[in-house]
Write an enzyme that holds these catalytic residues in place. Structure first.
Site, PDB file in Angstrom:
ATOM      1  N   CYS A 195      12.830  11.510   7.643  1.00 35.72           N
ATOM      2  CA  CYS A 195      12.808  11.061   9.060  1.00 35.72           C
ATOM      3  C   CYS A 195      13.906  11.025  10.016  1.00 35.72           C
ATOM      4  O   CYS A 195      13.958  11.128  11.027  1.00 35.72           O
ATOM      5  CB  CYS A 195      12.205   9.381   9.007  1.00 35.72           C
ATOM      6  SG  CYS A 195      13.118   8.146   8.064  1.00 35.72           S
TER       7      CYS A 195
ATOM      8  N   GLY B  50      -4.960   4.895   4.872  1.00 38.13           N
ATOM      9  CA  GLY B  50      -4.299   4.125   6.085  1.00 38.13           C
ATOM     10  C   GLY B  50      -5.517   3.353   6.611  1.00 38.13           C
ATOM     11  O   GLY B  50      -5.792   2.270   7.027  1.00 38.13           O
ATOM     12  N   PRO B  51      -6.668   4.142   7.297  1.00 33.80           N
ATOM     13  CA  PRO B  51      -7.617   3.560   8.059  1.00 33.80           C
ATOM     14  C   PRO B  51      -8.498   2.645   7.328  1.00 33.80           C
ATOM     15  O   PRO B  51      -9.108   1.775   8.124  1.00 33.80           O
ATOM     16  CB  PRO B  51      -8.481   4.793   8.265  1.00 33.80           C
ATOM     17  CG  PRO B  51      -7.498   6.042   8.026  1.00 33.80           C
ATOM     18  CD  PRO B  51      -6.573   5.783   6.924  1.00 33.80           C
TER      19      PRO B  51
ATOM     20  N   LYS C 255       0.880  -1.200   0.005  1.00 27.93           N
ATOM     21  CA  LYS C 255      -0.095   0.255   0.098  1.00 27.93           C
ATOM     22  C   LYS C 255       0.861   1.284  -0.142  1.00 27.93           C
ATOM     23  O   LYS C 255       1.439   1.631   1.114  1.00 27.93           O
ATOM     24  CB  LYS C 255      -0.907   0.073   1.188  1.00 27.93           C
ATOM     25  CG  LYS C 255      -1.849   1.260   1.022  1.00 27.93           C
ATOM     26  CD  LYS C 255      -2.538   1.886   2.479  1.00 27.93           C
ATOM     27  CE  LYS C 255      -1.709   2.888   2.801  1.00 27.93           C
ATOM     28  NZ  LYS C 255      -1.802   4.155   2.084  1.00 27.93           N
TER      29      LYS C 255
ATOM     30  N   GLU D  91       9.267   1.429  10.939  1.00 24.75           N
ATOM     31  CA  GLU D  91      10.404   2.485  11.032  1.00 24.75           C
ATOM     32  C   GLU D  91       9.603   3.864  11.158  1.00 24.75           C
ATOM     33  O   GLU D  91       8.759   4.133  10.190  1.00 24.75           O
ATOM     34  CB  GLU D  91      11.219   2.439   9.500  1.00 24.75           C
ATOM     35  CG  GLU D  91      12.450   3.319   9.606  1.00 24.75           C
ATOM     36  CD  GLU D  91      12.136   4.706   8.972  1.00 24.75           C
ATOM     37  OE1 GLU D  91      12.151   5.494   9.865  1.00 24.75           O
ATOM     38  OE2 GLU D  91      12.460   4.774   7.734  1.00 24.75           O
TER      39      GLU D  91
ATOM     40  N   VAL E  78      -7.420   0.597   3.794  1.00 21.75           N
ATOM     41  CA  VAL E  78      -6.360  -0.351   3.179  1.00 21.75           C
ATOM     42  C   VAL E  78      -5.187  -0.775   4.234  1.00 21.75           C
ATOM     43  O   VAL E  78      -5.007  -1.885   4.221  1.00 21.75           O
ATOM     44  CB  VAL E  78      -5.927   0.083   1.968  1.00 21.75           C
ATOM     45  CG1 VAL E  78      -4.797  -0.796   1.555  1.00 21.75           C
ATOM     46  CG2 VAL E  78      -6.971   0.192   0.910  1.00 21.75           C
ATOM     47  N   GLY E  79      -4.833   0.346   4.787  1.00 24.16           N
ATOM     48  CA  GLY E  79      -3.755  -0.189   5.802  1.00 24.16           C
ATOM     49  C   GLY E  79      -4.457  -0.895   6.960  1.00 24.16           C
ATOM     50  O   GLY E  79      -3.529  -2.027   7.427  1.00 24.16           O
TER      51      GLY E  79
ATOM     52  N   GLY F 126      -5.121   3.180  -1.638  1.00 25.84           N
ATOM     53  CA  GLY F 126      -6.125   3.769  -0.716  1.00 25.84           C
ATOM     54  C   GLY F 126      -5.584   4.446   0.576  1.00 25.84           C
ATOM     55  O   GLY F 126      -4.334   4.630   0.641  1.00 25.84           O
TER      56      GLY F 126
ATOM     57  N   GLU G 220       8.413  15.832  16.091  1.00 27.71           N
ATOM     58  CA  GLU G 220       8.761  15.926  14.749  1.00 27.71           C
ATOM     59  C   GLU G 220       8.036  16.660  14.111  1.00 27.71           C
ATOM     60  O   GLU G 220       6.720  16.680  13.963  1.00 27.71           O
ATOM     61  CB  GLU G 220       8.793  14.487  14.107  1.00 27.71           C
ATOM     62  CG  GLU G 220       9.246  14.218  12.816  1.00 27.71           C
ATOM     63  CD  GLU G 220       9.079  12.947  12.341  1.00 27.71           C
ATOM     64  OE1 GLU G 220      10.118  12.250  11.665  1.00 27.71           O
ATOM     65  OE2 GLU G 220       7.823  12.053  12.574  1.00 27.71           O
TER      66      GLU G 220
END
Length: 477
Positions: free
Chosen positions: A285, A209-210, A176, A251, A212-213, A207, A385
């Protein structure tokens, strides 16, 4: 290149069982953050789409897992060659979808994935796929079906660092990609098929995250999920995945410190430190977003930073001379702008940049690249961050104080030390972080990359990244 011309991209489709699957349902718009123009659409995938991809990956697993590792490595090298042949197309696609300046996109977004793929493939020949320990035969075997969830800041590089070792290990994969920067995933799928990867071994479901993830993380036929993203996203994936006790590799975020020692080459340290903090408009990151400096050298370092900042041009990412493009989305611009305002409100000394849009850029997802000095170690801009071009300069009194500040956040992803080599090494060993660069140590695609604390778990790159995607079996005889 003409900034008013948008490149064209394929019609929305998932990639399942070796081919593009046409899609006529709801779509997600892919927006050029420099212009606000919609450049493409991808499917707004569903749990049903995930099921179809997982079925294909499950069916393809036994044959691919039984393939000789040397043969799998040969396919990975062919993928690297295919990516190289399409490198300019990849650079343009990524620059257009997430705003990276085209010069950065060529080496950071297109060339690095090629190098990383070649490096991972090179591990196969001397990797201990099996070994004997006393009366035990130790075997390293593929886990099964792997879900890879990747971010938008380095969209193809993050795909490669998960998918290539997973495939080399003998797993099948459902990817994804980020809905903000999904276009290079299609190119990778086409290249992989042309390289001889069997149908079903690699699949792409687009898609959010909420939807497909989470469907991937909780799917009972997914054996492992590997995610690169925010710490909050990692916590959610880990929670959903716990229901099936699948392996989870994360990660996540970072707030990395560059420690400048009194015996450092100040100009070199400042130049390298600022480059890390602002590369890719700070959307990295592992960026050195905190610069820790001896209190007695603080003002000198600030003067050097002010001078170095003048070398950075912000503007149209299609311009070869642009060093900083827009942020990846308007939502990201709003988020970063709020942090800049918070830094001012909390009393940090504004050196360059600040609130508002850059001069001459009234539209697009642009912020002013910003440097704050005299930053308190426990302030919001020193602890959270930001993921934008914002550097916090923090004074310290001695080595112990510097180490305490460096280790004082919830993160532990990356770091740097500048100074006399042995002195710098001593400090590096005390930093609670997954990797540390000394005096600009060169990136090594065979060395492990990953975080301590809430920067995640597991490692990517080289044999360490390959091991993440393998089970270990002991046979006693």
């Amino acid at each position: 290149m003409n900034s008013n011309r948008e490149p064209s991209f394929p019609a929305p489709a998932h990639w399942i069982d070796g081919r593009a699957i046409p899609f006529d349902g709801p779509v997600i718009e892919v927006v050029n953050p420099a212009t606000g123009a919609v450049i493409a659409t991808v499917p707004e995938g569903t749990a049903g789409d995930v099921d179809r991809a997982v079925v294909a990956a499950t069916a393809a697993f036994p044959a691919w897992a039984a393939t000789d590792p040397a043969e799998r490595a040969a396919v990975m090298r062919s993928i690297a060659a295919g990516l190289k042949a399409r490198s300019e197309e990849i650079a343009v696609a990524i620059s257009t979808e997430m705003g990276a300046p085209i010069s950065l996109a060529r080496w950071g977004q297109a060339a690095m994935p090629i190098m990383s793929t070649e490096a991972i493939a090179s591990v196969e020949s001397d990797f201990p796929w099996s070994e004997e320990i006393a009366n035990s035969l130790i075997l390293r075997e593929p886990i099964g079906v792997v879900a890879a969830i990747t971010p938008w800041n380095f969209p193809l590089q993050q795909v490669v660092t998960k998918v290539v070792p997973a495939l080399l290990a003998g797993n099948t994969v459902v990817l994804k990609p980020s809905e903000l920067a999904p276009l290079s995933a299609r190119i990778f799928a086409e290249v992989a098929a042309e390289a001889g990867l069997p149908a079903g071994v690699f699949n792409v479901v687009h898609g959010t995250g909420p939807v497909v993830g989470e469907a991937l993380a909780g799917h009972p036929a997914i054996d492992m999920v590997s995610l690169t993203g925010s710490t909050s996203a990692g916590k959610r994936v880990a929670a959903v995945a716990s229901g099936t006790v699948k392996r989870v590799a994360l990660e996540l975020g970072g707030k990395s410190a560059a420690v400048i020692l009194p015996d450092a080459d100040l100009k070199d340290a400042v130049t390298r430190g600022l480059a890390s903090a602002w590369t890719n408009s700070g959307q990295v990151c592992g960026a050195y977003t905190r610069m820790l400096v001896p209190a007695e050298l603080h003002d000198q370092v600030v003067d050097l930073l002010r001078e170095a900042a003048g070398e950075y041009t912000t503007g149209d990412p299609t311009d070869e001379n642009t060093r900083l493009g827009p942020l990846a989305s308007e939502a990201q611009r709003t988020r970063v702008a709020a942090y800049i305002e918070r830094g001012v409100a909390d009393g940090a000394t504004l050196v360059v940049g600040g609130p508002g849009r850059p001069v001459g850029l009234p539209t697009g997802a642009y912020v002013k690249p910003t440097i704050f000095a005299n930053v308190e170690p426990d302030s919001v801009i020193a602890q959270e961050e930001i993921f934008g071009p914002v550097l916090a300069v923090i004074p310290y009194t001695d080595d112990d104080h510097a180490v305490w500040i460096a280790n004082s956040t919830i993160y532990g992803l990356n770091g740097a030390v500048f100074g006399e080599t042995e002195h710098a090494l001593a400090i590096a060993k005390r930093m609670r972080t997954g990797q540390v660069d000394i005096n600009g140590g060169q990136f090594n695609p065979l060395a492990p990359f990953g975080g301590y604390k809430q920067s995640g778990n597991g490692r990517e790159y080289g044999r360490f990244g390959l091991e993440e995607f393998l089970e270990t079996k002991a046979i006693q005889r």
